[in-house]
Design a protein around this motif. Structure first.
Motif, PDB file in Angstrom:
ATOM      1  N   GLN A   1       0.856  -1.201   0.000  1.00 29.56           N
ATOM      2  CA  GLN A   1       0.000   0.000   0.000  1.00 29.56           C
ATOM      3  C   GLN A   1       0.885   1.242   0.000  1.00 29.56           C
ATOM      4  O   GLN A   1       1.932   1.260   0.642  1.00 29.56           O
ATOM      5  CB  GLN A   1      -0.891   0.028   1.248  1.00 29.56           C
ATOM      6  N   SER A   2       0.426   2.273  -0.691  1.00 35.64           N
ATOM      7  CA  SER A   2       1.195   3.517  -0.682  1.00 35.64           C
ATOM      8  C   SER A   2       0.902   4.254   0.634  1.00 35.64           C
ATOM      9  O   SER A   2      -0.054   3.922   1.330  1.00 35.64           O
ATOM     10  CB  SER A   2       0.785   4.393  -1.865  1.00 35.64           C
TER      11      SER A   2
ATOM     12  N   GLN B   1      -2.533   5.501   0.695  1.00 37.86           N
ATOM     13  CA  GLN B   1      -3.541   4.455   0.938  1.00 37.86           C
ATOM     14  C   GLN B   1      -3.640   4.132   2.429  1.00 37.86           C
ATOM     15  O   GLN B   1      -4.725   3.938   2.958  1.00 37.86           O
ATOM     16  CB  GLN B   1      -3.203   3.182   0.150  1.00 37.86           C
TER      17      GLN B   1
END
Ligand code: PFF
Length: 471
Positions: free
Chosen positions: A147-148, A151
């Motif tokens: 996940q970034s 996110q």
């Protein structure tokens, strides 16, 4: 000496039961969520030093005064204050100090449960992440792999966008609180404190050591303890520290009066209060030592304020070895701390409602918990639908939504006002022979306490009140 009108029939089973329950009340979201965010926003070291000064010179004397009132009166907070007033030949109208505090405690409960509901959601989020990291064979990796940063930080707005979930978590937390308080002082409140507080301390120490070992310990220590005299003298920083000391020690909320009433006559209140204040302060500082090394190591902003715990910290766990597991344990620990505080918030009005309306404990808790839940819905919706609803758009409430108003009304008005009255009452009005006889200190220490309660506390607390009201 059993005072007339004494009503408390329940009590702690031992002095340690009292210490753990009262420490459990003091240690909560205020230490883990609010203290690091305040320290971050107010520049670290200067805030921390002033915070400690406030706890020792103002918080501790008021804490001792509140437990004294409760232990002498042996009733709910209002009844106890009336007994002390009556035994001192003063007006029973002084019991207003407890009424104001009780209202404050009840209103704090309404939004405390909303935020504690977010904590429950994050426990679930990290639990899910632990499961998927096990499935992917990456238990030792960081949290939220793949996940970034955006996110990860978006989990909070996603929760805000989902009312059934947010209200469901709020309801779940309130139901747990009601369940514990309904089981009584000894069988509910003391029992969970005896189990949860030692577990909490073990988790806190473990996570802190891990965080210092794997995170940016040097930067965190420098930030929390660097002494910068220029910042120390800023009135904003000083008042933020005083307000925080207050909330963190649960002062001005009728709560320590209520818990003091369950203490037996042999308990030394001075040493007990000192242990409670020392434990609460240590937890706040250790929480800083757990959180900041992780945030610094991830290179994120330490001054992100209230979202520090729910957005910055989860994002920081991504770069930490075994991050999902540590994150899960972290939020579990926060839940334990929040629960031992919310039961105190509910117990203060419950004790009074039971006596005043002659209700059984179970009925009183369900009723109060239900009303607090309903009012809390407005606070929860302040993060989405009601964000722009400003029901009291004047003076210090201007531009505030329901959540902000409840926070301001309790933190800046009701709690300081109740504590101010406590200091004036114990310092000037209550019979000195009575308060001196029962407080457990003598000699120079006793003189110092008297001076602080009569002079420094009213002045300092009066200052927060005036400054707070002027906005
Ligand atoms: N002291 C608690 C905390 O730091 O989270 C908050 C609180 C609990 C305030 C109970 C007042 C109270 F009666």
């Amino acid at each position: 000496m059993a005072a007339a009108g004494a009503t408390a029939t329940e009590g702690w089973s031992s002095r340690w039961g009292f210490i753990l329950a009262a420490t459990g009340s003091a240690v909560g979201l205020g230490n883990l969520w609010r203290f690091p965010s305040q320290a971050g926003e107010n520049g670290g070291g200067a805030f921390v030093i002033f915070y400690i000064i406030c706890v020792v010179l103002i918080g501790l004397p008021v804490l001792l005064s509140e437990t004294l009132i409760g232990r002498h009166g042996k009733g709910d907070a209002i009844e106890s204050t009336k007994v002390v007033a009556r035994d001192s030949g003063a007006s029973t109208a002084w019991s207003a100090l407890a009424g104001i505090g009780m209202l404050g405690a009840f209103l704090i409960l309404t939004f405390y449960s909303v935020i504690a509901g977010w904590v429950l959601y994050y426990i679930g989020l990290f639990a899910g992440d632990v499961v998927s990291s096990v499935q992917n064979g990456a238990v030792l990796g960081g949290a939220f792999q793949g996940q970034s940063l955006e996110q990860i930080q978006d989990h909070l707005p996603a929760l805000f966008a989902n009312n059934p979930l947010m209200l469901g978590m709020h309801a779940l937390f309130m139901a747990i609180t009601v369940y514990v308080v309904a089981r009584g002082v000894h069988g509910g409140i003391e029992k969970i404190a005896v189990y949860l507080m030692p577990t909490f301390f073990l988790l806190l120490i473990g996570i802190t050591i891990y965080s210092l070992a794997t995170g940016a310990a040097g930067e965190a220590l420098g930030f929390l303890f660097a002494f910068d005299p220029a910042r120390l003298l800023k009135p904003d920083v000083m008042l933020a520290a005083l307000g925080q000391a207050f909330f963190s020690l649960s002062l001005g909320s009728a709560m320590m009066i209520t818990y003091g009433a369950y203490a037996d006559r042999k308990t030394n209140l001075a040493s007990t209060s000192t242990i409670i204040a020392a434990a609460d302060t240590s937890v706040a500082i250790i929480a800083g030592l757990a959180i900041f090394p992780i945030v610094f190591a991830a290179g994120l902003a330490v001054d992100s304020g209230p979202t520090l715990m729910f957005q910055t910290l989860p994002a920081s766990f991504q770069t930490m070895p075994a991050g999902s597991f540590i994150g899960f344990l972290f939020f579990l620990m926060v839940f334990f701390a929040a629960l031992t505080s919310s039961v105190a918030l509910l117990e203060a009005p419950t004790a009074w409602v039971m006596k005043r309306f002659n209700l059984a404990r179970g009925v009183a808790t369900v009723l109060l918990g239900g009303i607090a839940f309903a009012i809390g819905i407005l606070s929860a919706l302040s993060f989405n639908l009601l964000a722009d609803w400003h029901p009291l758009n004047f003076s210090i409430f201007e531009g505030q939504n329901f959540f902000d108003i409840t926070d301001t009304l309790t933190g800046k008005i009701l709690l300081p006002l109740s504590a101010l009255l406590v200091a004036v009452f114990v310092g000037w009005i209550a019979d000195k022979r009575l308060t001196d006889h029962e407080n457990g200190i003598s000699g120079g220490l006793h003189q110092t306490w008297r001076f602080l309660v009569a002079w420094l506390c009213p002045l300092a607390v009066g200052a927060i009140l005036v400054y707070g009201l002027l906005g």
